[in-house]
Design an enzyme around this catalytic site. Structure first.
Site, PDB file in Angstrom:
ATOM      1  N   CYS A 185      27.168  36.776  37.127  1.00  0.00           N
ATOM      2  CA  CYS A 185      27.025  35.306  37.206  1.00  0.00           C
ATOM      3  C   CYS A 185      25.683  34.771  36.685  1.00  0.00           C
ATOM      4  CB  CYS A 185      27.258  34.775  38.618  1.00  0.00           C
ATOM      5  SG  CYS A 185      28.283  35.781  39.674  1.00  0.00           S
ATOM      6  N   ARG A 235      26.475  48.489  42.559  1.00  0.00           N
ATOM      7  CA  ARG A 235      26.349  48.029  43.951  1.00  0.00           C
ATOM      8  C   ARG A 235      26.025  49.224  44.818  1.00  0.00           C
ATOM      9  NH1 ARG A 235      31.305  43.562  44.291  1.00  0.00           N
ATOM     10  NH2 ARG A 235      30.589  42.452  42.428  1.00  0.00           N
ATOM     11  N   GLN A 283      33.444  45.502  35.343  1.00  0.00           N
ATOM     12  CA  GLN A 283      34.311  44.462  35.886  1.00  0.00           C
ATOM     13  C   GLN A 283      34.662  43.460  34.795  1.00  0.00           C
ATOM     14  OE1 GLN A 283      33.737  42.901  39.937  1.00  0.00           O
ATOM     15  NE2 GLN A 283      32.728  41.201  38.962  1.00  0.00           N
ATOM     16  N   ASP A 300      34.488  40.280  34.144  1.00  0.00           N
ATOM     17  CA  ASP A 300      33.710  39.280  34.861  1.00  0.00           C
ATOM     18  C   ASP A 300      33.716  37.995  34.029  1.00  0.00           C
ATOM     19  OD1 ASP A 300      32.032  38.503  36.877  1.00  0.00           O
ATOM     20  OD2 ASP A 300      30.548  40.079  36.546  1.00  0.00           O
ATOM     21  N   HIS A 352      33.491  33.558  33.729  1.00  0.00           N
ATOM     22  CA  HIS A 352      33.006  32.311  34.326  1.00  0.00           C
ATOM     23  C   HIS A 352      33.438  31.126  33.490  1.00  0.00           C
ATOM     24  CE1 HIS A 352      30.321  35.392  36.078  1.00  0.00           C
ATOM     25  NE2 HIS A 352      30.494  34.649  37.159  1.00  0.00           N
ATOM     26  N   LYS A 375      37.154  31.663  47.873  1.00  0.00           N
ATOM     27  CA  LYS A 375      37.833  32.516  46.886  1.00  0.00           C
ATOM     28  C   LYS A 375      39.349  32.447  47.046  1.00  0.00           C
ATOM     29  CE  LYS A 375      35.592  36.568  48.294  1.00  0.00           C
ATOM     30  NZ  LYS A 375      35.223  37.977  48.143  1.00  0.00           N
ATOM     31  N   HIS A 427      34.389  31.411  39.064  1.00  0.00           N
ATOM     32  CA  HIS A 427      34.129  32.837  38.786  1.00  0.00           C
ATOM     33  C   HIS A 427      35.488  33.526  38.856  1.00  0.00           C
ATOM     34  CE1 HIS A 427      29.796  32.539  40.368  1.00  0.00           C
ATOM     35  NE2 HIS A 427      30.342  31.428  40.809  1.00  0.00           N
TER      36      HIS A 427
HETATM   37 ZN   LIG Z   1      30.392  35.241  39.129  1.00  0.00          ZN
END
Ligand SMILES: [Zn+2]
Length: 408
Positions: free
Chosen positions: A107, A136, A154, A156, A158, A238, A284
């Site tokens: 992000c 992580r 991932q 990922d 946005h 979410k 996201h």
């Molecule tokens: Zn994000």
């Protein structure tokens, strides 16, 4: 049913080492599988208006402080220290500062891309995606093969947009989820909306707004969903998608999150129709989540017998005798030209041995050729797990293979 680690061993896909807990060592066949999924997802995202980007994996601590990850998510991050030698003594190295952290998600990096120049309302909705390498720091006791890792890739993504674009963003996301999940052989999935957690950013007013926009978007699409208190991300609620596998287990994979908070924290803005600065909303999203975990779930769901379009090796061509070898080679080169992942088995071994070895690695299609097939320009097709085989011309086989890819 085999564990994905056992299947990966038989299929020679990947393994783990004690010195890198929670991280995968990909073998050639495994990376082929990984790449075939990545290529497919790249196409899916492109077709839905996303642009692929790539950002660094280590970002300065000041950025994580600003995004509040340092405050809310620090125990889950790998912090990278700078090491410097004491004067004249190179053996006395000490860590002098923790300047960087490996990104647990992309992000803030995508926010940096958004902020790299002035944005206009004409660019809305701006959709960025990355196959982001994330780290992580999961507790070692919770690591479990591919299902829980410390390093993973991932999908990922946005979206920077207006509040009025949230509904179409959620609707496009659900369309992508349906297409992708059914291509991989999952027919059922369920929806959950996760609401504000105790540890969170921003005012209650913004959370009220974010939660009601998300709920309205899902309801307007006519989907059933469960509500879960306290399970949202620290910056927004979410929508989470859980798929059902053949063993009746449920896996949460896809997610889309509505975020009014990070745009405020980073003071994001675009110039609107009247020349004023307006704040965007951020969505996201991830469809697969961790690709490694996705592969683990996929291997167990299919017990290793993956759909042909995604299998690391799609076709094995095996010759019965030396005299059929040139024909087998010809088939391989024709299929390679089509982009099929194909391998040749021309060694001096009995055909039953070859079939056994190929089947153990779960190659979905075996083309068997002898002298007769060579003179007929044909092959005997045997599908993984079947006892029968079917004779067809090479042209017919090529037509069949042209049809295996999921339609968009
Ligand atoms: Zn994000």
């Amino acid at each position: 049913m085999a564990d994905h680690r056992e299947l990966a061993k038989n299929m020679d896909l990947f393994h783990f080492e004690e010195h890198s807990p929670g991280m995968v060592f990909w073998h050639p066949q495994g990376l082929r599988l990984f790449r075939s999924i990545e290529d497919f997802m790249r196409q899916v995202y492109q077709n839905s208006g996303f642009e692929e980007v790539r950002s660094p994996i280590a970002l300065n601590r000041s950025l994580w402080e600003k995004s509040k990850h340092w405050e809310k998510f620090r125990q889950g991050m790998f912090v990278v220290g700078s090491v410097e030698a004491e004067q004249d003594n190179e053996s006395d190295l000490s860590i002098i500062s923790s300047d960087y952290a490996l990104k647990p998600m992309s992000c803030p990096a995508h926010i940096a891309i958004y902020q790299s120049r002035k944005r206009s309302y004409r660019e809305n909705p701006m959709r960025l995606m990355e196959f982001g390498i994330c780290h992580r720091n999961e507790l070692s006791g919770t690591l479990s093969g591919c299902m829980r890792l410390r390093q993973f890739v991932q999908d990922d993504a946005h979206i920077f947009c207006r509040e009025s674009d949230v509904q179409s963003g959620v609707s496009n996301f659900l369309k992508m989820v349906k297409l992708v999940y059914s291509a991989f052989g999952y027919e059922e999935f369920s929806l959950q909306i996760s609401l504000r957690p105790g540890q969170r950013l921003g005012s209650d007013e913004l959370w009220d707004k974010a939660e009601s926009v998300l709920i309205k978007a899902v309801e307007s699409l006519g989907h059933n969903y469960n509500l879960a208190a306290n399970e949202g991300a620290f910056y927004g609620p979410k929508l989470e998608i859980s798929l059902q596998d053949r063993l009746g287990r449920s896996w949460q994979c896809g997610t889309i999150q509505v975020d009014f908070n990070l745009p405020q924290v980073f003071e994001l803005g675009f110039v609107n129709e009247s020349g004023e600065l307006e704040r965007p909303v951020m969505l996201h999203q991830a469809i697969l989540g961790s690709l490694e975990r996705w592969i683990g779930i996929l291997l167990e769901h299919h017990n290793g017998a993956l759909p042909v379009w995604v299998a690391p090796t799609q076709v094995a061509v095996a010759s019965i005798s030396d005299k059929a070898s040139p024909w087998a080679e010809k088939i391989v080169s024709r299929l390679k030209r089509m982009g099929i992942r194909v391998e040749l088995h021309n060694q001096d071994r009995t055909i039953s041995k070859k079939i056994r070895e190929i089947s153990k690695r779960k190659v979905p299609l075996i083309a068997i050729v002898g002298e007769q097939e060579a003179s007929n320009q044909s092959l005997n097709l045997r599908c993984l797990g079947a006892r029968e085989q079917e004779e067809m011309s090479l042209v017919q086989f090529e037509e069949k293979l042209a049809d295996i890819f999921p339609a968009f």
